[in-house]
Design an enzyme around this catalytic site. Structure first.
Site, short mmCIF file in Angstrom:
data_model
loop_
_atom_site.label_atom_id
_atom_site.label_comp_id
_atom_site.label_asym_id
_atom_site.label_seq_id
_atom_site.Cartn_x
_atom_site.Cartn_y
_atom_site.Cartn_z
CD GLU A 64 41.18 50.05 3.38
OE1 GLU A 64 42.04 49.38 2.45
OE2 GLU A 64 41.16 51.39 3.19
CB THR A 65 38.20 46.82 9.03
OG1 THR A 65 39.36 47.40 9.14
CG2 THR A 65 38.00 45.23 9.79
#
Length: 159
Positions: A64-65
């Site tokens: 997700e980062t």
């Protein structure tokens, strides 16, 4: 897809300096960036489940980062990404070393960006594959630079 990176986010030093508290705590470091791709590494140590293996949630945070920052790179002036859905498939366990995430833009539109993230171990074996969809929101005044202008290779604005 032809993308122009905003000068404020052009370098890895800038990306790493603005990666966020969770990414910093987990040891996530951006190692390569381009207008439609982004790579980062993360140590397994400190990101394990009780059995000594890389925690699946840590893989999801890494994915997700990378996907969120990549979405910010393609979001356009005055827009910021907010994760809507993430799908992560964990293919094999990892007990040590570091993992590398490579993100690529699948689709970039006026209101959403979808990225595909693959996470591999130090032998390049697939550990996790993920897809992240981000909604593009209007940035609040004073919350940072506009990130990017984005057009397709045909010269059209994305949907």
């Amino acid at each position: 897809m032809s993308l122009t990176v905003h000068p404020a986010l052009a370098g890895l030093d800038d990306l790493n300096a603005s990666r966020g508290a969770l990414a910093a705590a987990m040891g996530i470091v951006f190692v390569a960036a381009g207008p439609d791709h982004l790579s980062a590494t993360m140590p397994v140590a400190g990101n394990t489940q009780p059995y000594g293996l890389l925690h699946g949630g840590a893989s999801a945070v890494l994915a997700e980062t990378v996907g969120s920052v990549l979405s910010a790179i393609v979001a356009g002036p005055g827009k910021i990404p907010a994760g809507m859905t993430i799908n992560a498939i964990h293919h094999r366990p990892v007990a040590g070393g570091q993992v590398c995430a490579e993100g690529a833009v699948v689709a970039a539109g006026r209101t959403t960006v979808t990225t595909r993230i693959t996470i591999t171990d130090e032998r390049s074996a697939l550990v996790c594959s993920a897809t992240l969809m981000c909604r593009l929101l209007d940035a609040l005044p004073g919350t940072g630079p506009s990130h990017v202008s984005c057009t397709t290779s045909e010269g059209n604005s994305p949907e």
